[in-house]
Scaffold this active site. Structure first.
Site, short mmCIF file in Angstrom:
data_model
loop_
_atom_site.label_atom_id
_atom_site.label_comp_id
_atom_site.label_asym_id
_atom_site.label_seq_id
_atom_site.Cartn_x
_atom_site.Cartn_y
_atom_site.Cartn_z
CE LYS A 205 -21.54 14.42 -62.07
NZ LYS A 205 -20.13 14.52 -61.71
CD GLU A 211 -21.90 9.05 -77.03
OE1 GLU A 211 -22.40 10.05 -76.44
OE2 GLU A 211 -20.68 8.88 -77.14
N GLY A 266 -18.33 10.60 -62.65
CA GLY A 266 -18.96 9.51 -63.40
C GLY A 266 -18.27 8.17 -63.17
NE ARG A 267 -12.20 9.69 -64.01
CZ ARG A 267 -12.56 10.89 -64.44
NH1 ARG A 267 -13.62 11.02 -65.22
NH2 ARG A 267 -11.87 11.97 -64.12
CD GLU A 352 -13.62 9.75 -68.50
OE1 GLU A 352 -14.34 9.62 -67.50
OE2 GLU A 352 -14.08 9.67 -69.64
CG HIS A 383 -3.90 -20.21 -74.64
ND1 HIS A 383 -3.13 -21.32 -74.92
CD2 HIS A 383 -4.33 -20.36 -73.36
CE1 HIS A 383 -3.12 -22.12 -73.86
NE2 HIS A 383 -3.84 -21.56 -72.90
CE LYS A 496 -18.41 13.90 -73.99
NZ LYS A 496 -18.78 14.26 -72.63
#
Ligand code: F6P
Length: 531
Positions: A205, A211, A266-267, A352, A383, A496
């Site tokens: 965005k 990263e 973003g999400r 978030e 399990h 950050k």
């Protein structure tokens, strides 16, 4: 008025006390049709919330809380494009991304729907070119592999949906996702790919995420080390972003940029151009079906009465356990391997959005907000961690998610899978029932542990779109009631900033001036890095 001082909150507290010794099994005994009475359906998506520690009165009180908190007005404000993201003064209009083409939705007096449709059209043309082999790489070969480089909301949604919808295929085409700045991620993704037939979708965005840019640069180097021609970037890189200037600065042709807008969080961006890699994987028609499913849930959220409204009910039940039973976590348990990444996707969406301790006005929130969301597909989880769900000392409300019709040809596998889903929610709710607990406490199954069951007829682009929108609106419901802004994420900033500082420390070899722990960790890393 703060949430904890609202009249409904006080009544819910008193009501919670009155339910202290209540057992889910007794609730079922008292209302024989409880299982069907507490089941709500919308468009092939069924929510059975009967195995919860709730009565009809609980739901009434929770709905009353929603009313007192002005949820209906909040929903309208969101759909109308009001700047409900108050700390960034923006709308939160992901619903406009899947609105009909003839809808009119204005932000600052400008109808955003034409731009949404324009971008969709460009995405479709691109996806068709790539899928048909008409989009050629710099050496004239068609593209075989699409690699999405992005992180957080620019990765989790498309990666989750791509995995879920793998049966809606690409023929022989490969679609991969690289998110982590850990170099293993990129190296592994590229190790068997040919630069001549690989296309990168750089999804960010902001186009400033460290990263993603590090991975994008390394991918560009990888391409150019094989095809020694800077012009090759135009045939092998496209971008999805709101930031045209940074896209251009990176060297991607603006003609190859697919835009979205700052009113898409973003999400919440899977329905936007961030879905480009997904669309390339499943095809434009199927992506449209995904949007249609999400829109169907949008309409349901906006119009269905609270007692029959799936996102509102899920949101209210979450508040019930988080705030009145002190449940700290919430498990998402898809009984479908295709939904293996759903818990990770929902972690970002929920935590978030609502992992906040300041309210919309900047005051401390006096009540607990988002739970820790976690989970794994069943039956694998059975399990592993289900021991704690059944006999541990914490209450973990669960969402069991099942799909009635599988996309494989092993029907008895599916029967077994679904039998396990139904058995687990039954065991959690009712325990061992009337049977004596032979073996004493060690073998006791107390039951009385709450869960929702969500059933989809089939896992299709349409039903996945509805499921995504269901959870988006659940999160909105909770955020609105808690009076927090679900659309910012200031809590990710400090890490950050510190990482940038430490990154420089590592490289510049200067004297370290952190706390003694961080100093010694960096020093140790510096020593080994030089070996
Ligand atoms: O750091 C958090 C975050 O901003 C998320 O909210 C977002 O989804 C992710 O980073 C990626 O951001 P971008 O799409 O701008 O690269």
């Amino acid at each position: 008025m703060t949430v904890e001082s609202s009249p409904a909150w006080a009544r819910l507290r008193a009501h919670r006390e009155s339910l202290a010794g209540e057992r889910i099994s007794d609730l079922f005994d008292r209302v024989p049709d409880r299982g069907t009475e507490m089941t709500v359906e919308h468009d092939g998506l069924v929510l059975d919330y009967s195995k919860n520690l709730v009565t009809g009165e609980t739901i009434d009180l929770l709905v009353e809380l929603a009313r007192e908190r002005g949820l209906a007005a909040g929903i309208e404000a969101m759909f109308a494009g009001a700047p409900i993201n108050v700390t960034e003064n923006r709308a939160a209009l992901h619903t406009a991304l899947r609105a009909p083409a003839d809808a009119v939705i204005e932000v600052d007096g400008v109808d955003v729907v034409p731009a949404v449709q324009r971008t969709l059209g460009r995405m479709e043309a691109f996806a068709r070119e790539v899928r048909s082999g008409r989009w050629l790489g710099a050496t004239g070969e068609p593209i075989w592999a699409v690699v999405n480089i992005g992180i957080g909301g620019s990765d989790l949604g498309p990666a989750m949906a791509r995995l879920a919808l793998r049966e809606y295929g690409t023929g022989t085409m490969e679609v991969r996702f690289v998110s982590n700045v850990d170099g293993h991620d990129l190296r592994r993704a590229l190790q068997d790919l040919d630069p001549a037939t690989t296309l990168f979708v750089i999804s960010s965005k902001t186009f400033t995420t460290v990263e993603t840019l590090a991975n994008a640069r390394a991918a560009r180097d990888w391409l150019l080390s094989s095809i020694d021609d800077p012009a090759a970037v135009a045939r092998h890189f496209v971008a999805v972003s709101v930031n045209a200037a940074e896209v251009e600065a990176f060297g991607i042709d603006p003609a190859n940029m697919f835009e979205f807008w700052d009113w898409v969080g973003g999400r919440y961006s899977l329905s936007s151009a961030i879905g480009l890699s997904l669309m390339t994987a499943i095809g434009p028609e199927q992506f449209r079906a995904f949007l249609a499913g999400a829109h169907s849930m949008d309409v349901h959220f906006r119009t269905a009465p609270p007692h029959r409204n799936l996102p509102i009910l899920l949101g209210l039940l979450g508040i019930w356990y988080r705030n009145f039973w002190d449940a700290q976590t919430h498990a998402v348990l898809p009984y479908d391997q295709r939904l293996a990444r759903l818990p990770a996707y929902l972690q970002q969406l929920d935590m978030e959005s609502n992992g906040k301790s300041a309210d919309r006005d900047g005051n401390p929130v006096a009540v607990a907000t988002a739970p820790i969301v976690w989970g794994e597909p069943g039956t694998n989880g059975q399990h592993a961690f289900f021991q704690l769900l059944h006999q541990g000392t914490v209450m973990v409300p669960c969402d069991f998610i099942g799909v009635l019709v599988p996309a494989h040809d092993l029907p008895r596998h599916h029967d077994l899978l679904m039998a396990n889903l139904f058995a687990q929610s039954q065991a959690l709710a009712f325990g061992r029932g009337g049977e004596p607990d032979a073996g004493g406490e060690h073998r006791a199954f107390p039951g009385n542990r709450p869960s929702n069951t969500l059933l989809l007829d089939e896992l299709t682009p349409y039903s996945l779109g509805a499921l995504v929108a269901l959870y988006e609106h659940k999160v909105f419901t909770q955020g609105w009631i808690w009076n927090i802004n679900s659309f910012d994420q200031w809590g990710v900033e400090l890490g950050k900033i510190l990482a940038t500082r430490i990154f420089d420390d590592i490289d510049l070899d200067r004297e370290l001036a952190h706390d003694s722990s961080t100093n010694s960790l960096i020093a140790r890393y510096r020593r080994l890095r030089k070996l």
